[in-house]
Design a protein around this motif. Structure first.
Motif, PDB file in Angstrom:
ATOM      1  N   ALA A 120      34.322  33.047  33.974  1.00  0.00           N
ATOM      2  CA  ALA A 120      35.882  32.900  34.135  1.00  0.00           C
ATOM      3  C   ALA A 120      36.121  33.726  35.406  1.00  0.00           C
ATOM      4  CB  ALA A 120      36.411  33.386  32.903  1.00  0.00           C
ATOM      5  N   VAL A 121      35.477  34.879  35.444  1.00  0.00           N
ATOM      6  CA  VAL A 121      35.730  35.707  36.438  1.00  0.00           C
ATOM      7  C   VAL A 121      35.391  35.127  38.015  1.00  0.00           C
ATOM      8  CG1 VAL A 121      35.215  37.916  37.759  1.00  0.00           C
ATOM      9  CG2 VAL A 121      35.657  37.923  35.523  1.00  0.00           C
ATOM     10  N   ALA A 122      34.108  34.507  37.804  1.00  0.00           N
ATOM     11  CA  ALA A 122      33.843  33.734  39.309  1.00  0.00           C
ATOM     12  C   ALA A 122      34.817  32.525  39.596  1.00  0.00           C
ATOM     13  CB  ALA A 122      32.334  32.978  38.818  1.00  0.00           C
TER      14      ALA A 122
ATOM     15  N   ILE B 148      42.394  36.443  41.228  1.00  0.00           N
ATOM     16  CA  ILE B 148      42.262  37.718  41.342  1.00  0.00           C
ATOM     17  C   ILE B 148      42.826  38.303  42.477  1.00  0.00           C
ATOM     18  CG2 ILE B 148      40.637  39.744  41.144  1.00  0.00           C
ATOM     19  CD1 ILE B 148      39.007  37.825  39.435  1.00  0.00           C
ATOM     20  N   GLY B 149      42.284  37.605  43.721  1.00  0.00           N
ATOM     21  CA  GLY B 149      42.668  37.880  44.809  1.00  0.00           C
ATOM     22  C   GLY B 149      44.182  37.692  45.085  1.00  0.00           C
TER      23      GLY B 149
ATOM     24  N   ARG C  60      46.428  46.564  40.635  1.00  0.00           N
ATOM     25  CA  ARG C  60      45.697  47.592  40.772  1.00  0.00           C
ATOM     26  C   ARG C  60      44.120  47.181  39.831  1.00  0.00           C
ATOM     27  NH1 ARG C  60      49.245  51.879  38.116  1.00  0.00           N
ATOM     28  NH2 ARG C  60      49.633  49.810  36.980  1.00  0.00           N
ATOM     29  N   ARG C  61      43.055  48.061  40.267  1.00  0.00           N
ATOM     30  CA  ARG C  61      41.966  47.735  39.525  1.00  0.00           C
ATOM     31  C   ARG C  61      42.120  47.591  37.919  1.00  0.00           C
ATOM     32  NH1 ARG C  61      36.814  50.646  42.205  1.00  0.00           N
ATOM     33  NH2 ARG C  61      36.892  49.566  44.242  1.00  0.00           N
TER      34      ARG C  61
ATOM     35  N   ARG D 157      33.656  43.881  37.213  1.00  0.00           N
ATOM     36  CA  ARG D 157      33.079  43.242  38.198  1.00  0.00           C
ATOM     37  C   ARG D 157      34.570  42.536  38.909  1.00  0.00           C
ATOM     38  NH1 ARG D 157      27.687  39.740  38.335  1.00  0.00           N
ATOM     39  NH2 ARG D 157      28.897  38.213  39.441  1.00  0.00           N
ATOM     40  N   ALA D 158      35.338  42.015  37.979  1.00  0.00           N
ATOM     41  CA  ALA D 158      36.696  41.311  38.573  1.00  0.00           C
ATOM     42  C   ALA D 158      37.362  42.244  39.263  1.00  0.00           C
ATOM     43  CB  ALA D 158      37.208  40.676  37.461  1.00  0.00           C
ATOM     44  N   SER D 159      37.266  43.583  38.650  1.00  0.00           N
ATOM     45  CA  SER D 159      38.534  44.540  39.287  1.00  0.00           C
ATOM     46  C   SER D 159      37.991  45.199  40.542  1.00  0.00           C
ATOM     47  CB  SER D 159      38.437  45.699  38.407  1.00  0.00           C
ATOM     48  OG  SER D 159      37.401  46.427  38.188  1.00  0.00           O
ATOM     49  N   ARG D 160      36.524  44.917  40.696  1.00  0.00           N
ATOM     50  CA  ARG D 160      35.838  45.629  42.121  1.00  0.00           C
ATOM     51  C   ARG D 160      35.960  44.459  43.138  1.00  0.00           C
ATOM     52  NH1 ARG D 160      31.114  46.665  41.001  1.00  0.00           N
ATOM     53  NH2 ARG D 160      31.073  46.481  38.715  1.00  0.00           N
ATOM     54  N   LEU D 161      36.439  43.541  42.840  1.00  0.00           N
ATOM     55  CA  LEU D 161      36.504  42.159  43.955  1.00  0.00           C
ATOM     56  C   LEU D 161      37.156  42.677  45.007  1.00  0.00           C
ATOM     57  CD1 LEU D 161      36.874  38.903  41.893  1.00  0.00           C
ATOM     58  CD2 LEU D 161      34.762  39.519  43.419  1.00  0.00           C
ATOM     59  N   ASP D 162      36.710  42.506  46.378  1.00  0.00           N
ATOM     60  CA  ASP D 162      37.383  42.671  47.523  1.00  0.00           C
ATOM     61  C   ASP D 162      38.500  41.465  47.610  1.00  0.00           C
ATOM     62  OD1 ASP D 162      38.179  43.451  50.048  1.00  0.00           O
ATOM     63  OD2 ASP D 162      36.898  42.206  50.832  1.00  0.00           O
TER      64      ASP D 162
END
Lengths: 414, 270
Positions: free
Chosen positions: A314-316, A322-323, A331-332, A401-406
């Motif tokens: 789902a994150v992928a 997310i972006g 925020r994260r 992982r999702a929260s740390r995406l650029d």
């Protein structure tokens, strides 16, 4: 992001992908189903043991002074057996000192009990009955009442008249299609007049509690039940649960004094409560509950892995989302909590479904087998709690992982 | 550094070149009230598998409140990187970036998220709307992250949609809207939290020319109402809608001129 908003979003997400969500939460659902089912069946058996088995033998808030435990569930060592055999019997002479020490609101009765052969003129074959000889407090303590006839009069107790009250099975066997009241039952050659038939007591594990006769303590039957001056038990019933322990202690001190026990010596008599009778069952129960929790745990671990996997997918899949959210000021911790809440909601929904199917499963087992089932509230709460916990644990890694995406990379994702 | 600013006498209301040079040159000092964006020697380098790409090599830009600025440049000129820095999606390796009197070039991720939420409204080439959410919910999103309560959120989102003439389509999902309408939803979303700057990245890149014109009119009217608008584009005729055009080349400011000059040079119809 507010919590309610996050849950709403998560439910929406689950609803949009119904089938996928269902397969995702299947593991948790099965785990919780078994948890609920096993706990319900163990709980049901426990209630059965307490209410139907021990409850029928022991009265409420009562204990029995005996020389050995009456209800023996579980293993018995050679040593323990020898110790039990060395114990002195409870005597008639113990009744007065013990009962004198009791507080005024306590009920008691002395009881003797043995299996004796009985016969009536209406049936050719004699049969074993469970014969009790009791003092006048007995029916009060046991809360037993006659369905026809009466209980014993004070004179009958006092003079040891040859009268009995009988259980349903005894009535049905020895007096087929007859009213037993006023008729005679012969035990060891002595005829006893039936004055009352008691209400049905039921059975446990196929053993009837209605194959009894009860006679006054001083009646002739007593000499066949016990040796001279010996009784089997003094039943003592306190008014409340609180009084039970202190009364037991009083009786213990009286008996220790009468048996001249030194402080270092153990009791050579038994104060048996329904709790002590249930001790062995409770031991079995703890094994069963452990197994009942350990096995579903495997299901839950598998469920957690599936959820983690799906959340990573789902994150992928939702990198772009997310972006977007990050570009709008998430925020994260907002992204983190969004995915955590989503996986927790997912698995809580699974757990809730598991509670429902577990409940149905327990009911089904109760319906088609003799095993009873009782769904316990704590197992429902634990089941749902575990569901949420599994979701949170499984969601931590994908969510972080999702929260740390650029945000820039995430916005460019397809 | 100030040599990067190509001089073109820009007078009030855009302010003079000298004024901009002064504010850019005062390194470390917070710029005055009316400067929304001041960058001083911003550098941004990327490590692309061992090879260092110098996307920005010292960019000095000063933009006042209420300006309508286009940032132009060929691909690879660094305009996207500059936009990411200005939009607080990225932080520079060196140099200062002052947004609305606060230095944001050294802020943490979460602090930058706050700034994006409060100060910046993004409009993207690909709209970047959440496909499964209604127009209203899309516009509500920045307010959700700002912690605005539900009632007020919906009211403000509706108002923002009405501002872009989409009051009647608040329940439509993006796939039920035309390209122009989607971009207007995105503009409403960008405006809903009253940002200091509206930052548009190729806002007409995915639209036909008629719709592009329509979107440019929206920007025009927002700029007229006093909204600071910064638009990144590589199309000169789109850039020509802005009142000031900054052209980047090789990670540096190549020219910075008012619209009339720009239009004249390109020979576009004024």
């Amino acid at each position: 992001m507010p919590f309610v908003e996050a849950i709403r979003l998560a439910l929406q997400q689950i609803w949009v992908q119904k089938l996928k969500s269902f397969f995702t939460l299947l593991g948790v659902m099965i785990g919780v189903t078994f948890l609920i089912a096993v706990v319900s069946i163990v709980g049901g058996m426990s209630r059965y043991m307490t209410d139907q088995v021990v409850g029928k033998i022991m009265a409420v808030n009562s204990f029995e002074l005996r020389h050995r435990p009456n209800i023996n569930l579980g293993e018995m060592t050679e040593e323990r057996w020898r110790e039990l055999r060395r114990r002195p019997r409870i005597k008639e002479s113990d009744i007065q000192p013990v009962t004198d020490a009791l507080p005024p609101d306590v009920r008691w009765a002395a009881v003797g009990n043995d299996n004796l052969s009985a016969q009536s003129r209406y049936v050719a074959k004699p049969r074993q009955v469970n014969a009790f000889t009791v003092t006048d407090g007995y029916f009060d303590v046991k809360k037993m009442a006659p369905v026809s006839g009466r209980l014993f009069s004070p004179q009958e107790y006092e003079r040891g008249m040859p009268v009995i009250v009988i259980g349903q099975d005894v009535a049905n066997y020895f007096f087929p299609a007859l009213d037993p009241v006023g008729r005679e039952l012969v035990v060891r050659g002595i005829p006893y007049t039936v004055v009352g038939v008691m209400e049905k007591q039921g059975s446990a594990f196929g053993i009837s509690f209605d194959k009894f006769i009860v006679a006054p303590h001083k009646s002739p039957i007593n000499r066949y039940v016990n040796a001279h001056n010996v009784i089997d038990a003094i039943m003592i019933q306190t008014a409340s649960r609180e009084g039970l322990l202190s009364t037991m202690e009083t009786v213990r001190q009286v008996m220790r004094a009468r048996h001249h026990l030194r402080p270092s010596q153990k009791d050579d008599f038994e104060l048996e409560t329904s709790d002590s009778a249930l001790e062995f069952w409770n031991k079995i129960k703890s094994y069963l509950v452990f197994a009942g929790v350990a096995l579903p745990a495997i299901g839950l671990v598998v469920g957690a892995i599936v959820i983690m996997n799906i959340m990573l997918v789902a994150v992928a899949e939702r990198t772009r989302e997310i972006g977007i959210r990050k570009s709008l000021g998430a925020r994260r911790r907002d992204i983190m909590s969004q995915f955590l809440v989503e996986s927790a909601t997912l698995s809580t929904v699974g757990a809730a479904l598991g509670v429902a199917t577990g409940f149905a499963f327990a009911k089904l087992i109760a319906a088609v087998t003799p095993l009873p089932a009782a769904v316990e509230l704590w197992s429902v709460l634990v089941g749902i709690g575990i569901g949420a916990g599994v979701g949170i644990v499984a969601g931590v890694y994908p969510a972080s992982r999702a929260s740390r995406l650029d945000p820039i990379t995430a916005l460019r994702a397809e | 550094m100030s040599q990067d600013i190509v001089h073109d006498s820009l007078e009030a209301p855009l302010g003079s070149t000298a004024e901009r040079q002064a504010v850019v040159g005062a390194a470390g000092a917070a710029p005055g009230q009316d400067w929304v964006i001041v960058t001083r020697g911003i550098k941004r380098e990327y490590d692309m598998g061992g090879e260092v790409v110098r996307a920005l090599r010292g960019v000095d830009v000063a933009i006042r409140r209420n300006e309508y600025v286009a940032i132009m440049g060929p691909s690879g000129s660094g305009k996207s990187t500059l936009m990411n820095v200005i939009g607080c999606l990225d932080t520079p390796n060196a140099g200062e970036y002052w947004l609305n009197g606060t230095q944001v070039s050294k802020m943490s991720d979460d602090a930058l998220a706050r700034v994006r939420n409060k100060e910046i409204g993004f409009v993207f080439q690909t709209f970047n709307l959440l496909p499964r959410a209604s127009a209203l919910h899309n516009v509500e999103l920045p307010l959700v992250y700002a912690g605005v309560p539900g009632e007020e959120r919906r009211r403000r989102a509706k108002e923002a949609l009405e501002r872009v003439q989409l009051g009647g389509r608040i329940d439509h999902r993006p796939n039920e809207l035309s390209g122009g309408q989607r971009q207007r939803v995105a503009i409403a979303r960008a405006l809903v939290n009253n940002p200091s700057i509206l930052l548009a990245d190729e806002p007409t890149g995915n639209l036909d020319s008629a719709t592009s014109e329509e979107i440019m009119k929206v920007f025009e009217s927002l700029a007229d109402q006093g909204q600071t608008v910064i638009m990144v584009t590589h199309e000169p005729d789109i850039a020509a809608h802005a009142r000031r055009v900054i052209v980047l080349r090789d990670g540096m400011v190549h020219s910075d001129e008012r619209r009339s000059t720009f239009v004249e040079k390109l020979g576009l119809p004024a």
